[in-house]
Design a protein around this motif. Structure first.
Motif, mmCIF file in Angstrom:
data_model
loop_
_atom_site.group_PDB
_atom_site.id
_atom_site.type_symbol
_atom_site.label_atom_id
_atom_site.label_comp_id
_atom_site.label_asym_id
_atom_site.label_seq_id
_atom_site.Cartn_x
_atom_site.Cartn_y
_atom_site.Cartn_z
ATOM 1 N N ALA A 120 0.694 -1.118 0.102
ATOM 2 C CA ALA A 120 -0.022 0.267 -0.236
ATOM 3 C C ALA A 120 0.835 1.141 -0.057
ATOM 4 O O ALA A 120 0.584 2.479 -0.782
ATOM 5 N N LEU A 138 2.462 1.523 -3.445
ATOM 6 C CA LEU A 138 1.692 2.279 -4.462
ATOM 7 C C LEU A 138 0.870 3.326 -3.892
ATOM 8 O O LEU A 138 0.145 4.113 -4.788
ATOM 9 N N ASP A 178 -1.669 3.417 -2.148
ATOM 10 C CA ASP A 178 -2.861 2.792 -2.442
ATOM 11 C C ASP A 178 -3.915 2.741 -1.188
ATOM 12 O O ASP A 178 -3.775 1.849 -0.319
ATOM 13 N N TRP A 179 -4.467 4.033 -0.905
ATOM 14 C CA TRP A 179 -5.157 4.138 0.368
ATOM 15 C C TRP A 179 -6.406 3.628 0.275
ATOM 16 O O TRP A 179 -7.009 3.575 -0.720
ATOM 17 N N LYS A 180 -6.928 3.046 1.263
ATOM 18 C CA LYS A 180 -8.452 2.266 1.368
ATOM 19 C C LYS A 180 -9.374 3.394 1.803
ATOM 20 O O LYS A 180 -10.583 3.061 1.571
ATOM 21 N N SER A 230 7.724 7.209 -4.380
ATOM 22 C CA SER A 230 6.285 6.707 -4.819
ATOM 23 C C SER A 230 5.573 8.225 -4.954
ATOM 24 O O SER A 230 5.706 8.955 -3.762
ATOM 25 N N VAL A 235 2.053 10.543 -6.146
ATOM 26 C CA VAL A 235 0.811 10.664 -6.503
ATOM 27 C C VAL A 235 0.264 12.157 -6.481
ATOM 28 O O VAL A 235 0.832 13.005 -6.000
ATOM 29 N N LEU A 277 -3.970 3.893 4.634
ATOM 30 C CA LEU A 277 -3.683 2.862 3.781
ATOM 31 C C LEU A 277 -4.000 1.546 4.806
ATOM 32 O O LEU A 277 -4.347 1.689 5.891
#
Length: 497
Positions: free
Chosen positions: A79, A82, A84-86, A462, A464, A497
């Protein structure tokens, strides 16, 4: 002979013995023989213990079986890789922020009269809020939610000053710590910080450290004959601290009250003796216990230290160094392998042990570092670009959560150490172009260094893009936290995350 006797033991006995080893020793054992390697590969617990160490994490004593925790640990790593949080949550916090803290899943802020506390939401919980109003005005505070404590530095115009330590949950007083400001002393920009059972105060080239549980002052730099001035300090561990001047000075506590200078680590040589660096240091908090409910947590010895290095008014740099690099010299001293006051030139520690970079001119809130990660931001036309710099990057395996994340060749275990995972080329800083020592002007386009500086501490970035402007960004083990400000109003955008 000893190895063959051990190889002859039942696998269950060998695993029980190996469970008592640290991760580095486990990998060495797995490299000794094929039998030891197969024993290591047959135990999910041994592989889990190595994985924890590789990721710079520790168990929390949660009692959850390791087969259940291991895939969550892999998911946590991916997570972050990437970003990639939830879950995304926006929280309005108290306005008129005079001081703030982010420690152990808690954001706290104050206006000097009350303390507003936000238990931050995560991917699994909604968080909470509370307010505490002490009976004294205060100019700064520090918290450690893992000990349920907060320290308030009382506002006073007298030479006698007080720090009130209280429970967060009940506001009950625990202890009052007193100290005196000498006449004509500039009590400017005081900052408190907890380090387990230690409480430190820094202001204007003075450091005071108490054992707050005992109420005893164990260090006052104004009473010590230090060989250097003080720019800043941070706790490296319960018994060691880093003090900065134009160099890095490592001290250890020697109970009950004295400190010993272990080593001085120098920065690159500059072309003028008056062009010394000014160094501020920042890292994630050193709290006493893991946050409640955490299944794993960053190791206190695996934090990245971020040093803001300035030469004159114009030349600004950021240097990154691992806490473990600094604690190496402390361990050498504690084991008797090194005498105190060791002097370490830059070339012997800096090129491989740091990243020295030109610093972008941007204002940031603190708490931009946590564990081995650092967050930085850039404004864009459409919003904000966020970079998360990971100084312990472990590339993902194509076999998600499988044992292939671990070393395959038993005779090359050392090659899997995280420091060998190089994700970028060395950072090279050019030497001064002024031509002579006397001609150096510290102009913005010049360099403060005599020779070319090359540093190669591995890292990975990383990134974003977020479609909203952010005033600042913070980070902890489970979140990216964006700060939005509109005059006195403050919002936190929490990416879990």
């Amino acid at each position: 002979m000893v190895g063959s006797l051990f190889d002859g033991l039942p696998v269950e006995i060998k695993i029980q013995v190996m469970e008592n080893l640290d991760a580095k020793s486990l990998l060495r054992c797995a490299s000794v023989s094929w039998s030891m390697y197969l024993t290591f590969r047959s135990s999910s617990l041994l592989q889990y213990l190595v994985k924890l160490a590789l990721y710079g994490m520790e168990e929390t004593g949660s009692g959850v079986p390791h087969p259940n925790v291991s895939p969550l640990l892999d998911d946590h790593r991916r997570a972050w890789e990437l970003l990639d949080w939830k879950r995304t949550t926006t929280i309005e916090v108290a306005p008129h922020c005079q001081a703030y803290e982010l420690v152990a899943d808690v954001f706290a802020s104050s206006d000097g009269s009350k303390l507003s506390i936000v238990g931050l939401p995560s991917s699994r919980s909604d968080g909470y809020t509370m307010t505490r109003t002490p009976d004294v005005p205060f100019r700064d505070f520090a918290i450690d939610p893992t000990q349920d404590i907060v320290a308030f530095l009382e506002v006073s115009i007298q030479s006698a000053q007080r720090i009130h330590v209280r429970n967060i949950s009940t506001n009950a007083p625990l202890i009052v710590l007193g100290f005196t400001i000498p006449p004509n002393n500039n009590f400017k920009n005081p900052v408190l910080q907890f380090g387990q059972d230690l409480l430190g105060l820094y202001y204007t080239s003075r450091i005071l450290i108490w054992n707050w549980q005992q109420g005893s002052l164990i260090f006052d730099s104004s009473l010590e004959k230090l060989s250097h001035h003080i720019d800043h300090f941070v706790f490296l561990s319960r018994d060691a601290l880093l003090v900065t001047s134009t160099a890095l000075h490592l001290y250890v506590f020697n109970p009950p009250s004295s400190v010993t200078l272990v080593a001085t680590l120098h920065l690159p040589v500059t072309p003028h003796h008056r062009l010394g660096a000014q160094i501020k240091v920042h890292s994630g908090p050193l709290h006493a216990r893991p946050p409640p409910g955490a299944l794993f947590t960053p190791s206190s010895g695996e934090r990245i230290q971020v040093l803001s290095v300035g030469y004159g008014l114009n030349l600004k740099y950021t240097m990154y160094v691992h806490t473990r690099t600094l604690l190496h010299y402390v361990k050498q001293y504690r084991s008797g392998k090194a005498l105190p006051e060791l002097v370490v030139p830059w070339d012997l520690w800096g090129p491989r042990g740091t990243r020295f970079m030109k610093r972008d001119a941007q204002g940031v809130w603190l708490r931009y570092a946590h564990g081995q990660r650092v967050i930085r931001q850039r404004d864009t036309v459409s919003g904000t670009e966020i970079d998360v710099i990971d100084f312990n990057y472990i590339p993902s395996s194509s076999s998600s959560g499988s044992s292939s994340d671990l070393p395959v060749n038993p005779f090359h275990g050392d090659s899997f150490r995280r420091t060998t995972v190089t994700r970028s080329q060395p950072t090279v800083l050019a030497p001064s172009t002024s031509g002579g020592l006397g001609a150096f002007s510290a102009a913005r386009h010049d360099s403060p260094f005599v020779t070319e500086i090359s540093t190669s501490l591995p890292y990975h970035v990383s990134s974003v893009s977020l479609p909203l402007p952010l005033y600042a960004c913070m980070i902890d083990d489970e979140r990216v936290i964006g700060v939005q400000m509109d005059h006195a109003d403050i919002k936190l955008v929490v990416y879990s995350l």
